[in-house]
Design a protein around this motif. Structure first.
Motif, PDB file in Angstrom:
ATOM      1  N   HIS A 174     -26.271  43.226  64.620  1.00  0.00           N
ATOM      2  CA  HIS A 174     -27.433  44.086  64.829  1.00  0.00           C
ATOM      3  C   HIS A 174     -28.183  44.393  63.530  1.00  0.00           C
ATOM      4  O   HIS A 174     -29.394  44.583  63.549  1.00  0.00           O
ATOM      5  CB  HIS A 174     -27.032  45.355  65.569  1.00  0.00           C
ATOM      6  CG  HIS A 174     -26.634  45.074  66.982  1.00  0.00           C
ATOM      7  ND1 HIS A 174     -27.528  44.659  67.939  1.00  0.00           N
ATOM      8  CD2 HIS A 174     -25.419  45.083  67.577  1.00  0.00           C
ATOM      9  CE1 HIS A 174     -26.898  44.456  69.077  1.00  0.00           C
ATOM     10  NE2 HIS A 174     -25.610  44.705  68.883  1.00  0.00           N
ATOM     11  N   PHE A 175     -27.482  44.418  62.405  1.00  0.00           N
ATOM     12  CA  PHE A 175     -28.154  44.600  61.127  1.00  0.00           C
ATOM     13  C   PHE A 175     -29.118  43.445  60.874  1.00  0.00           C
ATOM     14  O   PHE A 175     -30.246  43.643  60.438  1.00  0.00           O
ATOM     15  CB  PHE A 175     -27.127  44.697  59.990  1.00  0.00           C
ATOM     16  CG  PHE A 175     -27.734  45.036  58.660  1.00  0.00           C
ATOM     17  CD1 PHE A 175     -27.997  46.353  58.332  1.00  0.00           C
ATOM     18  CD2 PHE A 175     -28.048  44.048  57.745  1.00  0.00           C
ATOM     19  CE1 PHE A 175     -28.561  46.678  57.101  1.00  0.00           C
ATOM     20  CE2 PHE A 175     -28.607  44.352  56.517  1.00  0.00           C
ATOM     21  CZ  PHE A 175     -28.871  45.671  56.206  1.00  0.00           C
ATOM     22  N   LYS A 176     -28.658  42.240  61.158  1.00  0.00           N
ATOM     23  CA  LYS A 176     -29.506  41.065  60.968  1.00  0.00           C
ATOM     24  C   LYS A 176     -30.719  41.123  61.901  1.00  0.00           C
ATOM     25  O   LYS A 176     -31.844  40.835  61.505  1.00  0.00           O
ATOM     26  CB  LYS A 176     -28.710  39.787  61.222  1.00  0.00           C
ATOM     27  CG  LYS A 176     -29.516  38.538  60.993  1.00  0.00           C
ATOM     28  CD  LYS A 176     -28.670  37.298  61.197  1.00  0.00           C
ATOM     29  CE  LYS A 176     -29.506  36.060  60.942  1.00  0.00           C
ATOM     30  NZ  LYS A 176     -28.738  34.837  61.124  1.00  0.00           N
ATOM     31  N   ARG A 177     -30.494  41.539  63.147  1.00  0.00           N
ATOM     32  CA  ARG A 177     -31.575  41.612  64.124  1.00  0.00           C
ATOM     33  C   ARG A 177     -32.613  42.658  63.727  1.00  0.00           C
ATOM     34  O   ARG A 177     -33.818  42.426  63.807  1.00  0.00           O
ATOM     35  CB  ARG A 177     -31.005  41.954  65.507  1.00  0.00           C
ATOM     36  CG  ARG A 177     -32.046  42.048  66.614  1.00  0.00           C
ATOM     37  CD  ARG A 177     -31.415  42.404  67.947  1.00  0.00           C
ATOM     38  NE  ARG A 177     -30.638  43.620  67.925  1.00  0.00           N
ATOM     39  CZ  ARG A 177     -31.144  44.847  68.064  1.00  0.00           C
ATOM     40  NH1 ARG A 177     -32.438  45.027  68.210  1.00  0.00           N
ATOM     41  NH2 ARG A 177     -30.359  45.902  68.050  1.00  0.00           N
ATOM     42  N   ILE A 178     -32.165  43.803  63.235  1.00  0.00           N
ATOM     43  CA  ILE A 178     -33.075  44.896  62.905  1.00  0.00           C
ATOM     44  C   ILE A 178     -33.768  44.701  61.560  1.00  0.00           C
ATOM     45  O   ILE A 178     -34.968  44.899  61.435  1.00  0.00           O
ATOM     46  CB  ILE A 178     -32.309  46.245  62.921  1.00  0.00           C
ATOM     47  CG1 ILE A 178     -31.890  46.567  64.347  1.00  0.00           C
ATOM     48  CG2 ILE A 178     -33.148  47.364  62.338  1.00  0.00           C
ATOM     49  CD1 ILE A 178     -30.901  47.700  64.461  1.00  0.00           C
ATOM     50  N   SER A 179     -33.005  44.306  60.539  1.00  0.00           N
ATOM     51  CA  SER A 179     -33.565  44.241  59.185  1.00  0.00           C
ATOM     52  C   SER A 179     -33.996  42.844  58.753  1.00  0.00           C
ATOM     53  O   SER A 179     -34.753  42.705  57.800  1.00  0.00           O
ATOM     54  CB  SER A 179     -32.547  44.772  58.176  1.00  0.00           C
ATOM     55  OG  SER A 179     -31.494  43.846  58.029  1.00  0.00           O
ATOM     56  N   GLY A 180     -33.488  41.834  59.421  1.00  0.00           N
ATOM     57  CA  GLY A 180     -33.774  40.466  59.012  1.00  0.00           C
ATOM     58  C   GLY A 180     -32.927  40.010  57.840  1.00  0.00           C
ATOM     59  O   GLY A 180     -33.077  38.896  57.353  1.00  0.00           O
ATOM     60  N   SER A 181     -32.035  40.875  57.359  1.00  0.00           N
ATOM     61  CA  SER A 181     -31.143  40.538  56.246  1.00  0.00           C
ATOM     62  C   SER A 181     -29.738  40.272  56.767  1.00  0.00           C
ATOM     63  O   SER A 181     -29.331  40.815  57.786  1.00  0.00           O
ATOM     64  CB  SER A 181     -31.076  41.691  55.242  1.00  0.00           C
ATOM     65  OG  SER A 181     -32.349  41.941  54.711  1.00  0.00           O
ATOM     66  N   GLU A 182     -29.014  39.476  56.022  1.00  0.00           N
ATOM     67  CA  GLU A 182     -27.640  39.130  56.396  1.00  0.00           C
ATOM     68  C   GLU A 182     -26.663  40.038  55.658  1.00  0.00           C
ATOM     69  O   GLU A 182     -26.786  40.241  54.452  1.00  0.00           O
ATOM     70  CB  GLU A 182     -27.381  37.668  56.008  1.00  0.00           C
ATOM     71  CG  GLU A 182     -26.109  37.086  56.538  1.00  0.00           C
ATOM     72  CD  GLU A 182     -26.196  36.665  57.986  1.00  0.00           C
ATOM     73  OE1 GLU A 182     -25.168  36.775  58.668  1.00  0.00           O
ATOM     74  OE2 GLU A 182     -27.273  36.237  58.432  1.00  0.00           O
TER      75      GLU A 182
END
Length: 103
Positions: free
Chosen positions: A18-26
Motif C-alpha cells: 500500500h505504501f507503493k500504491r499511495i506514494s509511488g515509492s518502494e
C-alpha cells in the motif's frame, strides 16, 4: 475502529504494497516466511538477498516476549538461520500469557 491481530509477515507485506500504491515509492522491506517443510537451499536460490545480507530470525507468533524466550536471533548468515530455526521449529514454548505455544 475494529482491531484484529495480524501476523508481522502479513503486516509488512501489506505496508509495502500500500505504501507503493499511495506514494509511488518502494519500501526496502524484505522478509521470507518458512515452515517445517521449507528447503533452505531452495529458498536461498529463489530469494538471492538471503545469501548476501545479515538476517534477523523470529517466530511470526501473536504474542510478545519472543526475545526473552530465546526465540529471536540477530545478525546471522543463512547457515546460522537454518540451524537456529531447525533447532526450535515444532517445539513448545512456555509463555506467561499462555500455557504453551508450538512454534
Amino acid at each position: 475502529m475494529a482491531r484484529k491481530k495480524i501476523r508481522e509477515y502479513d503486516s509488512k507485506r501489506l505496508l509495502k504494497e500500500h505504501f507503493k500504491r499511495i506514494s509511488g515509492s518502494e519500501l526496502e522491506i524484505k522478509s521470507a516466511q518458512v515452515t517445517e517443510s521449507t528447503d533452505f537451499n531452495e529458498l536461498a536460490d529463489k530469494e538471492k538477498w538471503l545469501s548476501s545480507t545479515r538476517l534477523v530470525v523470529k517466530p511470526d507468533m501473536l504474542f510478545g516476549k519472543r526475545g526473552k524466550s530465546g526465540l529471536v536471533a540477530l545478525n546471522l548468515d543463512m547457515a546460522g538461520v537454518a540451524a537456529f530455526i531447525k533447532e526450535r521449529i515444532g517445539k513448545e514454548v512456555f509463555n506467561t500469557f499462555c500455557f504453551s505455544i508450538k512454534i
